[in-house]
Design a protein around this motif. Structure first.
Motif, PDB file in Angstrom:
ATOM      1  N   HIS A 152       0.871  -1.173   0.000  1.00  0.00           N
ATOM      2  CA  HIS A 152       0.000   0.000   0.000  1.00  0.00           C
ATOM      3  C   HIS A 152       0.913   1.230   0.000  1.00  0.00           C
ATOM      4  O   HIS A 152       2.133   1.093   0.121  1.00  0.00           O
ATOM      5  N   CYS A 183      -4.691   5.706   0.099  1.00  0.00           N
ATOM      6  CA  CYS A 183      -3.741   4.708  -0.371  1.00  0.00           C
ATOM      7  C   CYS A 183      -3.386   5.072  -1.809  1.00  0.00           C
ATOM      8  O   CYS A 183      -4.261   5.318  -2.630  1.00  0.00           O
ATOM      9  N   GLU A 227      -1.193   3.275  -3.865  1.00  0.00           N
ATOM     10  CA  GLU A 227      -0.584   2.174  -4.624  1.00  0.00           C
ATOM     11  C   GLU A 227      -1.695   1.163  -4.849  1.00  0.00           C
ATOM     12  O   GLU A 227      -2.318   0.707  -3.896  1.00  0.00           O
ATOM     13  N   PHE A 228      -1.938   0.812  -6.116  1.00  0.00           N
ATOM     14  CA  PHE A 228      -3.071  -0.085  -6.385  1.00  0.00           C
ATOM     15  C   PHE A 228      -2.919  -1.386  -5.594  1.00  0.00           C
ATOM     16  O   PHE A 228      -1.899  -2.065  -5.690  1.00  0.00           O
ATOM     17  N   CYS A 229      -3.944  -1.710  -4.799  1.00  0.00           N
ATOM     18  CA  CYS A 229      -3.823  -2.846  -3.887  1.00  0.00           C
ATOM     19  C   CYS A 229      -5.043  -3.749  -3.949  1.00  0.00           C
ATOM     20  O   CYS A 229      -5.322  -4.489  -3.030  1.00  0.00           O
ATOM     21  N   HIS A 268      -9.047  -0.457  -3.561  1.00  0.00           N
ATOM     22  CA  HIS A 268      -7.914   0.474  -3.405  1.00  0.00           C
ATOM     23  C   HIS A 268      -8.399   1.928  -3.304  1.00  0.00           C
ATOM     24  O   HIS A 268      -7.925   2.705  -2.482  1.00  0.00           O
ATOM     25  N   MET A 280      -9.714   3.309   0.238  1.00  0.00           N
ATOM     26  CA  MET A 280      -8.811   3.047   1.358  1.00  0.00           C
ATOM     27  C   MET A 280      -8.267   4.400   1.807  1.00  0.00           C
ATOM     28  O   MET A 280      -7.134   4.764   1.510  1.00  0.00           O
TER      29      MET A 280
HETATM   30 CU1  CUA Z   1      -4.104   0.013  -0.249  1.00  0.00          CU
HETATM   31 CU2  CUA Z   1      -4.252   0.871  -2.465  1.00  0.00          CU
END
Ligand code: CUA
Length: 333
Positions: free
Chosen positions: A167, A202, A204-206, A210, A213
């Motif tokens: 993340h 967040c 960063e693609f998670c 995502h 978040m």
């Molecule tokens: Cu955690 Cu994007």
């Protein structure tokens, strides 16, 4: 307990609820890198504007030279640029880029170094989960989620890691981005110069949620922060009678405690966010909804409809336990 008593107690809770205060931070949170509210964000903003002006000037210079060369070919009368060809390439292609890029490199390295956490910072641990944030104050023994309460004007060192995938923490008004990496610790300097609420996201693609978040950073006056800490160091005793006791009972019996902790009770689950002070948070589901009685009730009934793919299943709670459960949770301030 009769359903009329439950209804009356629920109504009186909702009427006395400090709703405006609670959800204010959710709706007023600032999140623009162009409006910095902390020293780290100011440095990044200055660097950014330096680049915009510097590169803008070079862009205009190149445009002017291009136009001059086009015109000079068409109408021989217009003079060529005043330098000989090889000299022009030497200055324009080597010396000028060096003069521009070298100071920029130095400035970038300097800012990157300055963005490291300060010595003697207050340490807060932040753990990324799919898709929420676990917040821990190791010096005070406080565990929370999705809300980072900090004293304004005090440097914070975020000690970060992830429980699953990568993340990235980004509060644009306060500082830059730092990744949260499983099995590894990363550090981040967070500081707000003014009291207020700031939205972090967040970055960063998670996975599926995502985009949902989010984390609220709420900066309080240092004195207010002290009071906040004091109020949270020891959890309130569990209720023993009335609607609240019925709510706690429903919480323990319906499986909620398998995943969630409420300090001071037997609920010790570690899969979902700690709920010891859920009633004081301004948002639900990591920034999905403002934390009101109605949205919490909707979330408990069917979290998959509000945030598909999150780990919380729909709850099967007896009808007569429903209002007591939500009243109990919202009362956990
Ligand atoms: Cu955690 Cu994007």
């Amino acid at each position: 307990m009769t359903s009329k008593t439950i209804l009356n107690e629920t109504i009186s809770f909702v009427q006395n609820d400090n709703l405006q205060d609670r959800v204010k931070d959710f709706f007023e949170a600032k999140s623009s890198a162009f409006h910095p509210f902390g020293p780290a964000a100011e440095m990044i903003d200055d660097l950014h504007w330096g680049m915009v002006y510097g590169f803008g000037a070079i862009f205009i210079l190149v445009l002017v030279l291009t136009i001059m060369s086009l015109l000079s070919k068409r109408w021989q009368k217009i003079p060529r640029p005043p330098l000989g060809d090889s000299m022009f390439i030497m200055i324009g292609g080597l010396i000028l880029p060096l003069l521009v890029l070298f100071p920029l490199l130095i400035e970038t390295l300097f800012v990157t170094k300055e963005l490291q956490p300060k010595k003697d910072s207050m340490v807060i641990r932040l753990t990324g989960h799919m898709w929420w944030w676990e917040v821990e104050y190791p010096d005070h023994g406080i565990i929370s989620a999705n809300e980072l309460i900090i004293p304004a004007g005090v440097p914070i060192k975020l000690e970060m890691t992830s429980a699953d995938v990568i993340h990235s923490f980004w509060a644009p008004s306060l500082s830059g981005k730092t990744d949260l990496i499983p099995g590894q610790k990363t550090y981040h300097w967070l500081e707000a110069s003014k009291v207020g609420s700031y939205r972090a996201q967040c970055a960063e693609f998670c996975g599926l949620q995502h985009a949902r978040m989010a984390l609220l950073v709420i900066a309080k006056e240092p004195k207010e922060f002290e009071d906040w800490v004091k109020a949270r160091v020891s959890p309130p005793p569990p209720p023993t009678e009335g609607v609240l006791a019925q709510g706690l009972n429903a919480f323990m019996e319906s499986g909620c405690a398998e995943c969630h902790s409420i300090r001071g009770t037997a609920a010790r689950g570690k899969i979902g966010p700690d709920l010891t002070h859920i009633g004081s948070r301004s948002s639900l589901g990591a920034g999905v909804l403002p934390n009101t009685f109605g949205s919490l009730a909707g979330w408990v009934a069917n979290p998959q409809a509000l945030k598909p793919g999150n780990k919380m299943p729909a709850s099967y709670i007896k009808a007569e336990d429903y209002h007591p459960l939500i009243t109990y949770l919202m009362g956990l301030e």
